[in-house]
Design a protein around this motif. Sequence first.
Motif, PDB file in Angstrom:
ATOM      1  N   HIS A   8       4.696  13.617  68.379  1.00  0.00           N
ATOM      2  CA  HIS A   8       5.867  14.269  67.788  1.00  0.00           C
ATOM      3  C   HIS A   8       6.224  15.551  68.533  1.00  0.00           C
ATOM      4  O   HIS A   8       7.401  15.815  68.805  1.00  0.00           O
ATOM      5  CB  HIS A   8       5.629  14.576  66.311  1.00  0.00           C
ATOM      6  CG  HIS A   8       5.779  13.382  65.431  1.00  0.00           C
ATOM      7  ND1 HIS A   8       5.332  13.386  64.125  1.00  0.00           N
ATOM      8  CD2 HIS A   8       6.319  12.169  65.628  1.00  0.00           C
ATOM      9  CE1 HIS A   8       5.608  12.219  63.574  1.00  0.00           C
ATOM     10  NE2 HIS A   8       6.193  11.459  64.478  1.00  0.00           N
ATOM     11  N   LEU A  12       9.721  16.392  70.583  1.00  0.00           N
ATOM     12  CA  LEU A  12      10.521  17.594  70.319  1.00  0.00           C
ATOM     13  C   LEU A  12      10.690  18.436  71.574  1.00  0.00           C
ATOM     14  O   LEU A  12      11.781  18.938  71.857  1.00  0.00           O
ATOM     15  CB  LEU A  12       9.883  18.428  69.207  1.00  0.00           C
ATOM     16  CG  LEU A  12       9.906  17.804  67.822  1.00  0.00           C
ATOM     17  CD1 LEU A  12       9.127  18.672  66.837  1.00  0.00           C
ATOM     18  CD2 LEU A  12      11.329  17.587  67.338  1.00  0.00           C
ATOM     19  N   GLU A  15      13.213  16.975  73.862  1.00  0.00           N
ATOM     20  CA  GLU A  15      14.572  17.173  73.336  1.00  0.00           C
ATOM     21  C   GLU A  15      15.054  18.612  73.512  1.00  0.00           C
ATOM     22  O   GLU A  15      16.196  18.850  73.896  1.00  0.00           O
ATOM     23  CB  GLU A  15      14.605  16.791  71.856  1.00  0.00           C
ATOM     24  CG  GLU A  15      15.944  16.944  71.208  1.00  0.00           C
ATOM     25  CD  GLU A  15      16.964  15.906  71.640  1.00  0.00           C
ATOM     26  OE1 GLU A  15      18.166  16.218  71.551  1.00  0.00           O
ATOM     27  OE2 GLU A  15      16.564  14.799  72.063  1.00  0.00           O
ATOM     28  N   PHE A  22      15.762  25.143  67.495  1.00  0.00           N
ATOM     29  CA  PHE A  22      15.825  24.045  66.530  1.00  0.00           C
ATOM     30  C   PHE A  22      15.325  24.504  65.173  1.00  0.00           C
ATOM     31  O   PHE A  22      14.658  25.527  65.057  1.00  0.00           O
ATOM     32  CB  PHE A  22      15.008  22.849  67.020  1.00  0.00           C
ATOM     33  CG  PHE A  22      13.543  23.149  67.218  1.00  0.00           C
ATOM     34  CD1 PHE A  22      12.629  22.915  66.211  1.00  0.00           C
ATOM     35  CD2 PHE A  22      13.089  23.662  68.423  1.00  0.00           C
ATOM     36  CE1 PHE A  22      11.283  23.190  66.387  1.00  0.00           C
ATOM     37  CE2 PHE A  22      11.742  23.941  68.613  1.00  0.00           C
ATOM     38  CZ  PHE A  22      10.842  23.703  67.586  1.00  0.00           C
ATOM     39  N   ASP A  26      16.732  19.520  62.391  1.00  0.00           N
ATOM     40  CA  ASP A  26      16.684  18.905  63.726  1.00  0.00           C
ATOM     41  C   ASP A  26      15.426  18.059  63.881  1.00  0.00           C
ATOM     42  O   ASP A  26      15.467  16.944  64.397  1.00  0.00           O
ATOM     43  CB  ASP A  26      16.723  19.981  64.819  1.00  0.00           C
ATOM     44  CG  ASP A  26      17.964  20.853  64.736  1.00  0.00           C
ATOM     45  OD1 ASP A  26      19.073  20.292  64.693  1.00  0.00           O
ATOM     46  OD2 ASP A  26      17.814  22.081  64.703  1.00  0.00           O
ATOM     47  N   VAL A  27      14.303  18.604  63.435  1.00  0.00           N
ATOM     48  CA  VAL A  27      13.022  17.882  63.506  1.00  0.00           C
ATOM     49  C   VAL A  27      13.113  16.595  62.688  1.00  0.00           C
ATOM     50  O   VAL A  27      12.696  15.520  63.138  1.00  0.00           O
ATOM     51  CB  VAL A  27      11.863  18.779  63.019  1.00  0.00           C
ATOM     52  CG1 VAL A  27      10.562  17.988  62.922  1.00  0.00           C
ATOM     53  CG2 VAL A  27      11.693  19.977  63.941  1.00  0.00           C
TER      54      VAL A  27
END
Length: 70
Positions: A8, A12, A15, A22, A26-27
Amino acid sequence: MSAKTKQHIEVLFTEFGYEKYFGRMDVMEILGITASPASTLIKKMLDMELIYGIKGKGKGKYLFKKTKNS
């Protein structure tokens, strides 16, 4: 850290990198998770000092920390 957590965090970072801030929403959108796991992940990243909170962009916005090796 579990493999899923690591995955994860990598998603992130891919991205957002070091430049884009963020928040929890967003997450949630990017990882397809609900609010509670998103908050838990952000807390873990803060505890590991991978991210830091920023001011002036609204409540609960974060950036990845640059390290000496990056």
